[in-house]
Write an enzyme that holds these catalytic residues in place. Sequence first.
Site, short mmCIF file in Angstrom:
data_model
loop_
_atom_site.label_atom_id
_atom_site.label_comp_id
_atom_site.label_asym_id
_atom_site.label_seq_id
_atom_site.Cartn_x
_atom_site.Cartn_y
_atom_site.Cartn_z
N LYS A 55 0.10 5.31 8.21
CA LYS A 55 0.53 5.61 6.84
C LYS A 55 -0.67 5.63 5.90
O LYS A 55 -0.86 6.56 5.11
CB LYS A 55 1.53 4.55 6.37
CG LYS A 55 1.87 4.65 4.90
CD LYS A 55 2.39 3.32 4.33
CE LYS A 55 1.36 2.23 4.34
NZ LYS A 55 1.72 1.03 3.59
N THR B 132 0.87 -1.18 0.00
CA THR B 132 0.00 0.00 0.00
C THR B 132 0.90 1.23 0.00
O THR B 132 1.59 1.48 0.99
CB THR B 132 -0.90 0.01 1.25
OG1 THR B 132 -1.60 -1.23 1.31
CG2 THR B 132 -1.90 1.14 1.17
N LYS C 111 -7.49 1.17 -3.18
CA LYS C 111 -6.99 0.66 -1.89
C LYS C 111 -6.96 1.78 -0.83
O LYS C 111 -7.33 1.57 0.33
CB LYS C 111 -5.57 0.09 -2.11
CG LYS C 111 -4.84 -0.31 -0.87
CD LYS C 111 -5.50 -1.47 -0.16
CE LYS C 111 -4.78 -1.80 1.14
NZ LYS C 111 -5.55 -2.73 1.96
#
Length: 306
Positions: A246, A96, A171
């Site tokens: 994150k 990711t 995502k």
Amino acid sequence: MAVYGWIGLGNMGGPMTANLVAAGHQVKGYDLNPDACIAAKERGVEIAGSIAEAVQGSDAVFTMLPKGEHVRAVYEGENGIWAHAGADTLLLDSSTVDIETSRFCHEGSSARGLKFVDAPVSGGISGAAAATLAFMVGGLEEHTAEAVGHIEPMAGKTIVAGAATAGIAAKICNNMMLFIDLMASAEGSQLAEKLGLDPKVFWEIASVSSGRSWAQQTWYPVPGVIDSAAANNNFDATFRVDLARKDVGLALDAGEMTGVKLPAATLAREHFDALIAEGLGGKDCSLIVKNVSPDGTVAGYTQEKK
Ligand code: NAD
């Protein structure tokens, strides 16, 4: 049988490579962490001594690394993936990362005549172990079509999201929704307990009611309710706080870029930042439950001595 190079054998890469091996493929894995290599070797992965060794002669190379900076680092340079991949090798990044890093990989691959797709996943380590991950794939049509076959042994569902970086965009939006749902489970579980409900009974009620979510089903932050919860293991990470931070940060950056207001995601970031400030960035993200407890103590969590 296909031959795979795999960079990053951590919480996700470990079980994902095990599924490729179980499907009869050869996997050459590389990781900086010797413990991750030992665990992967026990699951049938051949450990490569370098990125070059993992990449050369592979039909496809996956990266499953923490952040964009790690992905850029393993692609670039004379010891990197680009320097050793052949034109026939499909490159897939399942980490990711930010959209800029994904674009960097697409453009850098294309400039070298190499094939690249962004192929992030959803489903957590339980989905990785059970080979039920959802993959969202972005890139040129001929490359995404090829990617689907390589992904199949690890996936419950693969959806081609669109052109370059579409997978990672999906995502980022998905994970923002996940962490907002996780806040709901954290607050709901603690309030239910203080109102005298049996945690398992309340979880069963929410499971057939409108409080149901993937976070509630998979990461419910109370010990002894569901097997996949980190709460059963002192909140050892299935998905680290710093990685969750994150991901929410990536969504907030995208919100700034587009002007979309994201107050709930902003609150999720505050939860993760508070845990990181306490030195708990390596614990499981469901430990945000600690932030809503009246006295900071929470069932299933004992602070380790530093
Ligand atoms: P992790 O930290 O458990 O594993 C990452 C691995 O990469 C580590 O073993 C580390 O040693 C290795 N690594 C770092 N830099 C390297 C380098 N330069 N060369 C070789 N190896 C290197 O992380 P994870 O939980 O497996 O997550 C990996 C990615 O997947 C992240 O981007 C994360 O956001 C994403 N993701 C995680 C989950 C989850 O539930 N854990 C779910 C979906 C997506």
